[in-house]
Design an enzyme around this catalytic site. Sequence first.
Site, short mmCIF file in Angstrom:
data_model
loop_
_atom_site.label_atom_id
_atom_site.label_comp_id
_atom_site.label_asym_id
_atom_site.label_seq_id
_atom_site.Cartn_x
_atom_site.Cartn_y
_atom_site.Cartn_z
N ASN A 9 1.28 20.75 5.93
CA ASN A 9 2.28 19.95 5.21
C ASN A 9 2.68 20.74 3.97
O ASN A 9 1.92 20.82 3.01
CB ASN A 9 1.66 18.60 4.84
CG ASN A 9 2.58 17.76 3.97
OD1 ASN A 9 3.74 18.12 3.75
ND2 ASN A 9 2.06 16.64 3.48
N LYS A 11 4.86 20.14 1.85
CA LYS A 11 5.29 19.28 0.73
C LYS A 11 6.58 19.83 0.10
O LYS A 11 7.39 20.43 0.80
CB LYS A 11 4.15 19.10 -0.28
CG LYS A 11 2.87 18.60 0.41
CD LYS A 11 1.81 18.11 -0.54
CE LYS A 11 0.60 17.62 0.26
NZ LYS A 11 -0.47 17.11 -0.58
N HIS A 98 2.48 9.20 4.25
CA HIS A 98 1.67 10.10 3.43
C HIS A 98 1.35 9.42 2.10
O HIS A 98 2.17 8.67 1.56
CB HIS A 98 2.40 11.43 3.18
CG HIS A 98 1.49 12.45 2.58
ND1 HIS A 98 1.24 12.50 1.22
CD2 HIS A 98 0.72 13.41 3.14
CE1 HIS A 98 0.36 13.47 0.99
NE2 HIS A 98 0.03 14.03 2.14
N GLU A 170 -6.73 10.83 5.00
CA GLU A 170 -6.61 11.65 3.80
C GLU A 170 -7.04 10.83 2.58
O GLU A 170 -6.23 10.07 2.03
CB GLU A 170 -5.15 12.11 3.60
CG GLU A 170 -4.61 12.94 4.74
CD GLU A 170 -3.45 13.84 4.28
OE1 GLU A 170 -3.56 15.04 4.47
OE2 GLU A 170 -2.46 13.32 3.72
N SER A 216 -7.80 18.95 0.48
CA SER A 216 -8.46 20.18 0.04
C SER A 216 -9.18 20.92 1.17
O SER A 216 -10.27 21.47 0.96
CB SER A 216 -9.41 19.90 -1.13
OG SER A 216 -8.67 19.39 -2.24
P1 13P Z 1 -4.18 19.50 0.02
O1 13P Z 1 -4.67 20.23 1.25
O2 13P Z 1 -3.33 20.33 -0.89
O3 13P Z 1 -5.31 18.79 -0.67
O4 13P Z 1 -3.19 18.35 0.56
C1 13P Z 1 -3.59 17.54 1.60
C2 13P Z 1 -2.43 16.75 2.06
O5 13P Z 1 -1.95 15.88 1.38
C3 13P Z 1 -1.86 17.09 3.38
O6 13P Z 1 -0.94 16.13 3.79
#
Ligand code: 13P
Length: 269
Positions: A9, A11, A98, A170, A216
């Site tokens: 992802n 983002k 999300h 998550e 993470s």
């Molecule tokens: P990180 O891997 O940066 O913690 O983000 C996880 C996430 O939100 C994936 O959708």
Amino acid sequence: MRKKFVAGNWKMNLNASEAQSLAAELKAQFEVCENADTIDVAVCPPFVYLSSVAAALEGSTVELGAQDVYFEGNGAYTGEISVEMLKDVGCRYAIVGHSERRHVIGETNELINRKLHSALAGGLEPILCIGELLEEREKGQTEAVIERHLRKGLKGVGKEQMLNVTIAYEPVWAIGTGKTATPAQAQEAHEFTRKILADIFDEEVAQATRIQYGGSVKPSNAAELMSQPDVDGALVGGASLKTDDFMGIIKGGIPPQGDCSSCCRNCGK
Ligand code: 13P
């Protein structure tokens, strides 16, 4: 056996040329990755880069996903993107619910449920994100939150449709914080998730549904997390922005070939 599924992802990161290079590098490295056919991989770039990333991934088994989708088909919905548009540019998956959309943008379970239905009806495979905030975990509400997100998010979904749904657990306190859930914490939440899926649908659906862990995930913890019996892959944020890190995570999800003596991917076995 459930095939592992690792998705990146991205983002709201990268510019057009960075997105294209990342996709091209990933394509090249995944092509020569041993046993690549034993794992499913996808990337979810920002909407505006979907087409160019699709072009960069042409001919690759790395699939494309969107970070969100709207539930209406078309019309006066300024700023929104429909299922059909996502399909049109080559998406197979769409993330829905999300935690950043729940907690930063303010999306409700009801809205997320409509998005999920719309994705399924239009032939997109949704990745439904669920998970608790730190304060909810500290108050002992983790299971209640997971159950609520699942029951409300999957309301009205049929057993057959569940074949096309992935769940991503998550925990919000682990996202972008460097604070990963321990493999035991992840396993516990995933096992509970599967139990609720069995209650909503049946044991067969629960056993067939893939549940990714997100928060993470990095190359150093991916294999151990994904070796937990109910952890079927990863939804990766930050570490999916670097080809080597993302490839390291993907390799951590590839089932060990042969016996343990010839393999040390740090899975903890
Ligand atoms: P990180 O891997 O940066 O913690 O983000 C996880 C996430 O939100 C994936 O959708």
